[in-house]
Design an enzyme around this catalytic site. Structure first.
Site, PDB file in Angstrom:
ATOM      1  N   GLN A 444       0.946  28.318   0.643  1.00 26.15           N
ATOM      2  CA  GLN A 444       1.452  28.958  -0.574  1.00 26.15           C
ATOM      3  C   GLN A 444       1.973  30.355  -0.277  1.00 26.15           C
ATOM      4  O   GLN A 444       3.025  30.765  -0.790  1.00 26.15           O
ATOM      5  CB  GLN A 444       0.355  28.987  -1.633  1.00 26.15           C
ATOM      6  CG  GLN A 444       0.038  27.627  -2.225  1.00 26.15           C
ATOM      7  CD  GLN A 444      -1.175  27.650  -3.143  1.00 26.15           C
ATOM      8  OE1 GLN A 444      -2.059  28.505  -3.003  1.00 26.15           O
ATOM      9  NE2 GLN A 444      -1.247  26.713  -4.077  1.00 26.15           N
ATOM     10  N   HIS A 520       9.912   0.820  -5.276  1.00 33.38           N
ATOM     11  CA  HIS A 520       9.559  -0.549  -5.648  1.00 33.38           C
ATOM     12  C   HIS A 520       9.992  -1.566  -4.601  1.00 33.38           C
ATOM     13  O   HIS A 520       9.624  -2.740  -4.692  1.00 33.38           O
ATOM     14  CB  HIS A 520      10.192  -0.904  -6.997  1.00 33.38           C
ATOM     15  CG  HIS A 520       9.343  -1.793  -7.833  1.00 33.38           C
ATOM     16  ND1 HIS A 520       8.259  -2.479  -7.340  1.00 33.38           N
ATOM     17  CD2 HIS A 520       9.403  -2.127  -9.151  1.00 33.38           C
ATOM     18  CE1 HIS A 520       7.693  -3.189  -8.294  1.00 33.38           C
ATOM     19  NE2 HIS A 520       8.374  -2.992  -9.418  1.00 33.38           N
ATOM     20  N   ASP A 524       4.446  -2.568  -4.913  1.00 31.51           N
ATOM     21  CA  ASP A 524       4.531  -3.262  -6.203  1.00 31.51           C
ATOM     22  C   ASP A 524       3.653  -2.563  -7.235  1.00 31.51           C
ATOM     23  O   ASP A 524       2.842  -1.685  -6.903  1.00 31.51           O
ATOM     24  CB  ASP A 524       4.138  -4.737  -6.056  1.00 31.51           C
ATOM     25  CG  ASP A 524       2.757  -4.917  -5.441  1.00 31.51           C
ATOM     26  OD1 ASP A 524       1.790  -4.319  -5.960  1.00 31.51           O
ATOM     27  OD2 ASP A 524       2.645  -5.652  -4.446  1.00 31.51           O
TER      28      ASP A 524
END
Length: 550
Positions: A444, A520, A524
């Site tokens: 950070q 996808h 799934d």
């Protein structure tokens, strides 16, 4: 010089120099030329400082001229001026933005000393000097975009002088012949149709110095030079209003607007060819049909250019060039747009984790590191990925296989003043919560200072985005190619919930929403939902994390 030709040249010059033993030392020069022919760098050779080559035949002078080193420039001092170029900073990187110089002209620099800081679309890097010497010239200013291979600076090397042999001098007959050819060419150019008119309309480009050479002396950025070339504009004619007389893009656009407003005859020199002229024509004796073109080509004054620049700035939108992280985001999100996504959202109760963090945040083992919820989320994700390793993978470029990674390099999306950065923590599965908190704090701080390294931003296998620090509950995150899954956590809220399943008692609970996205083609819906449930179980029951610590 090629080695085959270099060997022959060495033998030739050895014989020639032997005939002149007093000229610089025949044997030393011969040994040097043999080394050059063998491929030794000229900068590492002890070469006699011979400047006089007039006694040599023309063929030998030609060979000597070919021996001049191409990587250095004569400086007239104790060493050569070497060009410090922008090297390749990463695979596929073609250009970098110059962020800052650590030296200025006249400064002494050591070998491997810090020279400058550049930023590619992946990371910010500090570049060191390959030479020791004095910086004689800086070719770019902070903010310029420099192509790989371009010269960044000239360095007067502290090393010994390189070989510097003169190029072959032309014979007197050849010199006279060349001068005669140049005079004939100049006469042909002067008598070309429209030449007198162009010199009258564009006096700044009719001198002995070429337009490109004059333009090179103008302080400006490469983008402005490219724009000037596209419009056939000599930058010496543009009045710069930037620091030190630097010609800005606004100055060039204002100059173009002023030329357009003055009339069509000022846009380019090709208009001259559309107007009938003769060799004897002058500006004062032009036919009436073309006199208005000459009057319209008067260059704008400084006041007119400033007024045109102000008008152009008010009418045109502000152009913000995409660089660094923002440019990288354009590339990654363009690739993500081609991926068929599946999203899944769920709700997580954080009451147990809130109590655990409250008890641990002052622990001395943290050594001052702030303990937030994020290290727990990261560790829980690593454990859930161990159960569903196909989410810690990437699709092969040919689309025919999946690369399943053994190490969890978990990327953290960070909002910085320089754009969205996604550094990653390496080998999360082997780190404790305290170690994750420390590494997260380091990344950070580096991201906020624009100091992330190439290693920090490469090699990620899964990404987590904490949008809750800004606000919002649900999101539809896009995967970070070539990864196949991403998670976004929302803002934690105190909301009314039933105390337990089947109970009618309503209590206040710390609730957070989580959103997941996946490629996808690889993952799934059932697998993504199962991963989310596994991650949720670790977060809602943080004591389970103790069972998997190593």
């Amino acid at each position: 010089m090629r080695r085959s030709g270099g060997a022959a040249a060495s033998r030739l010059l050895t014989a020639l120099l032997a005939r002149q033993p007093g000229a610089c030392g025949a044997l030393g020069a011969a040994r040097t030329l043999r080394a050059v022919a063998a491929g030794s760098p000229a900068s590492r050779l002890a070469v006699p400082q011979c400047r006089e080559t007039a006694w040599l035949p023309p063929a030998a002078r030609t060979v000597l001229g070919a021996c001049r080193p191409l990587s250095t420039t004569p400086s007239g001092g104790d060493g050569p001026v070497k060009q410090f170029r922008l090297a390749q900073t990463g695979e596929g990187i073609k250009e970098c933005e110059l962020v800052a110089w650590f030296v200025k002209e006249g400064d002494a620099v050591e070998e491997f000393g810090r020279m400058c800081e550049v930023q590619s679309d992946k990371a910010t890097l500090e570049i060191t000097s390959p030479y020791a010497g004095t910086v004689t010239k800086l070719h770019h200013e902070p903010g310029d975009v420099v192509q790989v291979g371009d010269v960044l600076a000239d360095i007067h090397s502290a090393a010994g002088p390189d070989v510097e042999l003169h190029s072959p001098q032309l014979d007197a007959g050849s010199t006279a012949q060349q001068q005669q050819q140049q005079q004939q060419q100049q006469q042909q150019e002067e008598h070309a149709p429209g030449t007198a008119r162009r010199q009258a309309l564009h006096p700044a480009t009719s001198g002995s110095i070429g337009g490109d050479e004059v333009a090179d002396r103008v302080l400006t950025s490469p983008a402005v030079r490219r724009l000037a070339r596209e419009h056939n504009i000599t930058l010496a004619q543009v009045e710069g209003t930037g620091p030190g007389g630097r010609a800005t893009k606004g100055d060039l656009l204002a100059y173009l607007d002023a030329l357009s407003a003055a009339g069509p005859g000022t846009v380019g020199e090709d208009v001259v060819h559309d107007v009938p002229t003769t060799e004897e024509a002058t500006v004062s004796g032009l036919p009436e049909a073309s006199a208005h073109v000459a009057q319209a080509t008067a260059l704008p004054t400084a006041g007119e250019a400033a007024a045109a620049a102000a008008a152009a700035a008010a009418a045109e939108p502000t152009v913000i060039h995409l660089r660094g992280y923002r440019k990288a985001m354009v590339k990654s999100m363009s690739a993500a747009a081609a991926i068929p996504h599946f999203h899944f959202c769920d709700e997580v109760q954080l009451d147990a984790l809130v109590e655990l963090r409250q008890a641990l945040k002052a622990d001395p083992s943290l050594t001052g590191t702030k303990l937030t919820f994020l290290p727990f989320f990261i560790k829980a994700a690593a454990l859930a990925l161990r159960e569903y390793p196909l989410l810690n993978a990437s699709l092969a470029p040919d689309g025919g296989s999946v690369l399943q990674h053994h190490s969890v390099n978990l990327g953290i999306a960070m909002n910085t003043p320089h754009g969205l950065a996604v550094p990653n923590i390496k080998a999360v599965q082997s780190k404790s919560v305290a170690e994750l908190a420390a590494e997260l704090a380091r990344l950070q701080a580096a991201a906020a200072a624009n100091k992330l390294s190439q290693a920090d931003v490469s090699g990620g296998t899964f990404t987590l985005s904490n949008i809750g620090t800004i606000g919002g509950t649900y999101a539809t995150p896009l995967v970070n190619p070539p990864e196949v899954a991403i998670m976004a956590v929302g803002r934690a809220q105190r909301l009314p919930r039933f105390a337990r399943e089947g109970s009618s008692e309503v209590v206040a609970a710390s609730v957070m929403n989580v959103s997941l996205g996946a490629d996808h083609r690889v993952v799934d819906g059932a697998m993504l939902a199962s991963f989310a449930q596994a991650w949720r179980s670790y977060v809602e029951n943080p004591g389970r994390l103790l069972l998997h610590l190593r």
